[in-house]
Design a protein around this motif. Structure first.
Motif, PDB file in Angstrom:
ATOM      1  N   UNK A 176       0.826  -1.208   0.000  1.00 35.84           N
ATOM      2  CA  UNK A 176       0.000   0.000   0.000  1.00 35.84           C
ATOM      3  C   UNK A 176       0.859   1.257   0.000  1.00 35.84           C
ATOM      4  N   UNK A 177       2.044   1.182   0.632  1.00 36.02           N
ATOM      5  CA  UNK A 177       2.928   2.348   0.719  1.00 36.02           C
ATOM      6  C   UNK A 177       3.443   2.811  -0.640  1.00 36.02           C
ATOM      7  N   UNK A 178       3.318   1.960  -1.669  1.00 30.67           N
ATOM      8  CA  UNK A 178       3.881   2.270  -2.981  1.00 30.67           C
ATOM      9  C   UNK A 178       2.949   3.090  -3.867  1.00 30.67           C
ATOM     10  N   UNK A 179       1.702   3.252  -3.465  1.00 29.96           N
ATOM     11  CA  UNK A 179       0.697   3.816  -4.355  1.00 29.96           C
ATOM     12  C   UNK A 179       0.092   5.116  -3.820  1.00 29.96           C
ATOM     13  N   UNK A 180      -0.478   5.873  -4.743  1.00 28.41           N
ATOM     14  CA  UNK A 180      -1.408   6.955  -4.425  1.00 28.41           C
ATOM     15  C   UNK A 180      -2.801   6.449  -4.786  1.00 28.41           C
ATOM     16  N   UNK A 181      -3.753   6.654  -3.895  1.00 25.64           N
ATOM     17  CA  UNK A 181      -5.128   6.210  -4.128  1.00 25.64           C
ATOM     18  C   UNK A 181      -6.036   7.436  -4.234  1.00 25.64           C
ATOM     19  N   UNK A 182      -7.095   7.314  -5.034  1.00 20.60           N
ATOM     20  CA  UNK A 182      -8.104   8.368  -5.108  1.00 20.60           C
ATOM     21  C   UNK A 182      -9.432   7.799  -4.620  1.00 20.60           C
ATOM     22  N   UNK A 183     -10.015   8.511  -3.662  1.00 17.96           N
ATOM     23  CA  UNK A 183     -11.337   8.182  -3.127  1.00 17.96           C
ATOM     24  C   UNK A 183     -12.276   9.305  -3.532  1.00 17.96           C
ATOM     25  N   UNK A 184     -13.443   8.965  -4.070  1.00 18.02           N
ATOM     26  CA  UNK A 184     -14.345   9.996  -4.594  1.00 18.02           C
ATOM     27  C   UNK A 184     -15.174  10.622  -3.472  1.00 18.02           C
ATOM     28  N   UNK A 185     -15.928  11.697  -3.752  1.00 17.25           N
ATOM     29  CA  UNK A 185     -16.659  12.395  -2.688  1.00 17.25           C
ATOM     30  C   UNK A 185     -17.752  11.567  -2.015  1.00 17.25           C
ATOM     31  N   UNK A 186     -18.145  10.456  -2.614  1.00 17.14           N
ATOM     32  CA  UNK A 186     -19.128   9.584  -1.987  1.00 17.14           C
ATOM     33  C   UNK A 186     -18.482   8.512  -1.118  1.00 17.14           C
ATOM     34  N   UNK A 187     -17.152   8.611  -0.961  1.00 18.85           N
ATOM     35  CA  UNK A 187     -16.455   7.666  -0.096  1.00 18.85           C
ATOM     36  C   UNK A 187     -16.139   6.348  -0.773  1.00 18.85           C
ATOM     37  N   UNK A 188     -15.890   6.366  -2.103  1.00 18.41           N
ATOM     38  CA  UNK A 188     -15.607   5.126  -2.824  1.00 18.41           C
ATOM     39  C   UNK A 188     -14.199   5.163  -3.400  1.00 18.41           C
ATOM     40  N   UNK A 189     -13.404   4.129  -3.052  1.00 14.93           N
ATOM     41  CA  UNK A 189     -12.093   4.005  -3.669  1.00 14.93           C
ATOM     42  C   UNK A 189     -12.282   3.623  -5.133  1.00 14.93           C
ATOM     43  N   UNK A 190     -11.674   4.438  -6.030  1.00 13.52           N
ATOM     44  CA  UNK A 190     -11.952   4.222  -7.449  1.00 13.52           C
ATOM     45  C   UNK A 190     -10.711   4.260  -8.338  1.00 13.52           C
ATOM     46  N   UNK A 191      -9.514   4.539  -7.804  1.00 13.87           N
ATOM     47  CA  UNK A 191      -8.324   4.681  -8.661  1.00 13.87           C
ATOM     48  C   UNK A 191      -7.080   4.400  -7.841  1.00 13.87           C
ATOM     49  N   UNK A 192      -6.079   3.775  -8.512  1.00 12.61           N
ATOM     50  CA  UNK A 192      -4.790   3.481  -7.882  1.00 12.61           C
ATOM     51  C   UNK A 192      -3.685   3.830  -8.865  1.00 12.61           C
ATOM     52  N   UNK A 193      -2.664   4.492  -8.361  1.00 11.76           N
ATOM     53  CA  UNK A 193      -1.548   4.897  -9.227  1.00 11.76           C
ATOM     54  C   UNK A 193      -0.586   3.737  -9.439  1.00 11.76           C
ATOM     55  N   UNK A 194       0.218   3.829 -10.484  1.00 13.17           N
ATOM     56  CA  UNK A 194       1.361   2.911 -10.583  1.00 13.17           C
ATOM     57  C   UNK A 194       2.394   3.257  -9.499  1.00 13.17           C
ATOM     58  N   UNK A 195       3.384   2.411  -9.360  1.00 12.90           N
ATOM     59  CA  UNK A 195       4.507   2.712  -8.464  1.00 12.90           C
ATOM     60  C   UNK A 195       5.303   3.866  -9.074  1.00 12.90           C
TER      61      UNK A 195
END
Length: 220
Positions: free
Chosen positions: A175-194
């Motif tokens: 998990x430490x390797x990524x940036x995550x995006x959570x949308x305004x409704x509280x849903x995880x929807x995107x993960x960055x590459x390393x």
């Protein structure tokens, strides 16, 4: 005076049960129409982003289906006070999961997180920075000061096991390797590459905000 008898016409009254049933059906129909009108922009925006996918492929990995913030996620602030999961909703969250010791790679990701928000220009008020600390060790004072200078990072602690059950790393990564995006409704929807490229992350984030412009409002 006429001797003809007076004739009176008697008209039946409407059945109250039939009137109430008709009103109930009409009310339900109006309510369904209102709900459909409210949901249409959200459905259309997600269809546009996930199905039509304007402007080519995403740089990061889209999470399909999205994953809701767990209601039982045990969040605490740095003072140890519990924080409601609901308090995280209402903004796009640029999210990092790190340990309190925060090595050089962690510091680079935090710098990128800060720069990304500033790169969003007039849209930056829709975006917050979230740092989830997966242990109980204290933050270095100089790091904590840096994170709370200017537009502060929201820093919360959560158990590693709960974070692992919510967010998922790529194959062979943590998990430490990524940036995550959570949308305004509280849903995880995107993960960055390393080692993500900030300009390409910005491109994906711009697409997300544009796709959801019909219902996403600045400010929490």
């Amino acid at each position: 005076m006429s001797s003809e008898p007076l004739n009176l016409s008697v008209h039946s009254l409407p059945d109250p049960s039939q009137v109430n049933a008709a009103q109930l059906r009409s009310g339900r129909l109006r309510m369904l129409l209102v709900l459909a009108a409210c949901a249409a922009p959200v459905i259309a925006s997600y269809f546009t982003f996930y199905v039509i996918k304007p402007q080519g492929r995403a740089y990061g990995e889209l999470i399909v289906p999205t994953v809701d913030l767990p209601a039982q996620l045990s969040l605490r602030d740095l003072a140890g006070q519990p924080v409601s999961v609901e308090s995280l909703k209402g903004q796009w969250l640029l999210t990092l999961v790190q340990n309190a010791d925060c090595n050089k790679v962690c510091e680079d990701l935090l710098f990128m997180q800060r720069q990304l928000r500033e790169m969003m220009g007039k849209e930056r008020d829709k975006v917050d920075k979230l740092l989830l600390i997966a242990d109980d060790a204290p933050l270095r004072p100089e790091l904590q000061q840096a994170l709370t200078t200017g537009i502060p990072v929201t820093i919360l602690r959560a158990p590693r096991a709960q974070l692992d059950a919510f967010l998922k790393a790529g194959a062979g990564q943590g998990l430490n390797d990524h940036l995550f995006i959570i949308d305004p409704m509280g849903r995880w929807m995107w993960r960055s590459p390393v080692q993500p490229d900030p300009s390409k992350v910005k491109g994906d984030l711009n697409r997300l905000l544009k796709a959801n412009a019909g219902w996403d409002k600045p400010g929490r």
